[in-house]
Motif scaffolding. Structure first.
Motif, short mmCIF file in Angstrom:
data_model
loop_
_atom_site.label_atom_id
_atom_site.label_comp_id
_atom_site.label_asym_id
_atom_site.label_seq_id
_atom_site.Cartn_x
_atom_site.Cartn_y
_atom_site.Cartn_z
N LYS A 22 -23.40 45.61 14.51
CA LYS A 22 -22.27 45.10 13.74
C LYS A 22 -22.04 43.62 14.01
CE LYS A 22 -19.59 49.33 13.07
NZ LYS A 22 -18.23 49.93 13.12
N THR A 23 -21.50 42.93 13.01
CA THR A 23 -21.11 41.54 13.16
C THR A 23 -19.73 41.49 13.79
OG1 THR A 23 -22.38 40.88 11.21
CG2 THR A 23 -20.66 39.37 11.96
N ASN A 24 -19.62 40.79 14.91
CA ASN A 24 -18.34 40.66 15.61
C ASN A 24 -17.59 39.45 15.08
OD1 ASN A 24 -18.75 42.89 17.42
ND2 ASN A 24 -20.18 41.59 18.56
N ASN B 105 -17.15 44.35 12.96
CA ASN B 105 -16.23 44.66 14.05
C ASN B 105 -15.24 43.51 14.14
OD1 ASN B 105 -14.98 45.69 16.32
ND2 ASN B 105 -16.47 44.79 17.73
N ILE B 106 -14.08 43.69 13.49
CA ILE B 106 -13.11 42.61 13.38
C ILE B 106 -12.04 42.75 14.45
CG2 ILE B 106 -11.39 41.52 11.89
CD1 ILE B 106 -12.96 42.51 9.49
N THR B 107 -11.83 41.66 15.18
CA THR B 107 -10.78 41.60 16.18
C THR B 107 -9.77 40.55 15.76
OG1 THR B 107 -12.27 42.25 17.98
CG2 THR B 107 -10.22 41.14 18.60
N ALA B 108 -8.50 40.93 15.71
CA ALA B 108 -7.43 40.00 15.36
C ALA B 108 -6.57 39.74 16.60
CB ALA B 108 -6.57 40.56 14.23
N LEU B 109 -6.30 38.47 16.86
CA LEU B 109 -5.40 38.09 17.94
C LEU B 109 -3.99 38.04 17.37
CD1 LEU B 109 -5.00 37.11 20.87
CD2 LEU B 109 -5.42 34.78 20.04
N VAL B 110 -3.12 38.92 17.85
CA VAL B 110 -1.77 39.08 17.30
C VAL B 110 -0.75 38.93 18.41
CG1 VAL B 110 -0.22 40.64 16.06
CG2 VAL B 110 -2.66 40.61 15.49
N ARG B 111 0.28 38.14 18.17
CA ARG B 111 1.27 37.88 19.21
C ARG B 111 2.24 39.05 19.43
NH1 ARG B 111 3.37 32.03 17.31
NH2 ARG B 111 3.08 33.08 15.31
N ALA C 53 -16.16 34.02 23.03
CA ALA C 53 -17.48 34.23 23.64
C ALA C 53 -18.10 35.56 23.25
CB ALA C 53 -17.36 34.14 25.17
N GLU C 54 -17.29 36.47 22.73
CA GLU C 54 -17.78 37.78 22.32
C GLU C 54 -18.01 37.87 20.81
OE1 GLU C 54 -14.56 40.12 23.71
OE2 GLU C 54 -15.11 39.96 25.84
N ALA C 55 -17.79 36.76 20.10
CA ALA C 55 -17.81 36.78 18.64
C ALA C 55 -19.06 36.13 18.06
CB ALA C 55 -16.57 36.08 18.09
N ASP C 56 -19.53 36.68 16.96
CA ASP C 56 -20.58 36.04 16.17
C ASP C 56 -19.97 35.04 15.20
OD1 ASP C 56 -22.66 37.82 17.22
OD2 ASP C 56 -21.69 39.36 15.99
#
Length: 353
Positions: A7-9, A37-43, A74-77
């Protein structure tokens, strides 16, 4: 070694904002969503729980947390940064993380991708509403953009992003929207986590409501481009698709993508607001009047930024396949709704940042 079906990170910052929420929502409807594989930074922990229900990974934290941002990058494509166009510390944290990602010994030999959000405010002059500039920037002319001084709004972060591309460990792309209009309509708005409101037009609307008269800086002769929220979201995905599938597309200093589909004068915008205020009995005249110094202090923190020119043409964006649908007429048609929201206090006082 990465597997063929890995998967694309993707890391997204600012994913619950006016721009970011619309961009993030578009991913949910993509046919390749299952391969992402989507990661969102949320406050907000409360918003984070809601975002998780959409099949998106969430990390609770702030883009001000440099160590966290660096670790996630560092973990993202691919990183799509939409939190703050002027946060140099956050941008550098992302770049440090992407450099680590590049040097990671996983054998793929690929540069990660950064899509950074800037704005056509980087082009703004000091016209104070007194003239229309003849200078028009073209996102297919990198030398012209490179000539912008480092003192321009957004420019320090833009330059850091471009410099990282030159160093060879990341491919960078800069999306620069203009005056964005229209209420955001998305899955994230539906679940109550996305800010659906813009900034520039609401600020003018709120000021005009308070003074009971449409206003402008100086004579309002300055020109700005405009673009709808929906078309901006489309542009980000056009850039993303090209960045992933067309490595030969310009990046770094050649990777600017303006978001514009027409332009307007501040006078025209002020007049549209003034006319609509008269219709509902909240305005004195259908002709906008100049903001006084006291009003500039009250509504715009003393800034005459709204009276600047920021003219450009999105030729690179269109060449990449972007096809904006909404026009200046749509922007003006939305003014009554902007006034209604301002009168109802649904979005709170609009503020320029």
């Amino acid at each position: 070694m990465p597997t063929a079906n890995a998967k694309t990170n993707i890391l997204i910052t600012g994913g619950t904002g006016y721009i970011g929420g619309s961009v993030l929502s578009r991913f949910l409807d993509r046919p390749d969503f299952g391969h992402l594989n989507i990661t969102a930074l949320v406050r907000s922990p409360e918003k984070a729980e809601k975002v998780k229900t959409l099949g998106i990974s969430v990390v609770v934290g702030s883009h001000k947390d440099d160590e966290l941002v660096e670790k996630l990058a560092a973990e993202a494509d691919v990183v799509i940064a939409m939190a703050d166009a002027d946060d140099l510390d956050a941008a550098n944290a992302i770049l440090r993380g992407l450099e680590k990602r590049y040097h990671r010994n996983d054998g793929d030999g690929k540069r990660p991708i950064l899509i950074h959000t800037s704005g056509t405010g980087v082009l703004a002059d000091d016209a104070r509403g007194m003239y229309a500039s003849t200078k028009i920037y073209d996102d297919l002319n990198p030398d012209d953009i490179d000539s912008l001084p480092p003192t321009q709004l957004h420019r320090p972060v833009d330059m850091a992003v471009i410099d990282a591309d030159k160093k060879g460990y990341v491919r960078t792309y800069i999306v620069a929207p203009s005056t964005i209009y229209g209420f955001a309509k998305s899955r994230l708005v539906d679940i109550g986590v996305q800010n659906p409101y813009s900034i520039q037009i609401p600020v003018l609307v709120d000021a005009s409501l308070d003074r009971r008269q449409g206003g402008m800086v100086g004579e309002g002769k300055n020109l700005w481009p405009n673009v709808s929220n929906s078309d901006v979201a489309d542009l980000f995905h056009v850039v993303y698709d090209n960045a992933r599938n067309n490595p030969g597309m310009g990046h770094g200093s050649e990777g600017f993508f303006f978001g514009e589909n027409g332009e307007h004068s501040l006078y025209q915008l002020g007049k549209a607001i003034a006319e609509n205020l008269v219709v509902i009995g909240r305005g004195v005249s259908p002709e906008p009047t100049p903001f006084t110094k006291e009003e500039l202090d009250k509504y715009f923190q003393g800034s005459t930024y709204m009276g600047s020119n920021a003219r450009c043409r999105a030729n690179h964006s269109r060449l990449a396949g972007w096809k904006p649908k909404n026009t200046k007429a749509d922007m003006f048609a939305g003014i009554p709704d902007e006034i209604a929201v301002g009168m109802a206090g649904k979005r709170g006082p609009a503020k320029m940042h």
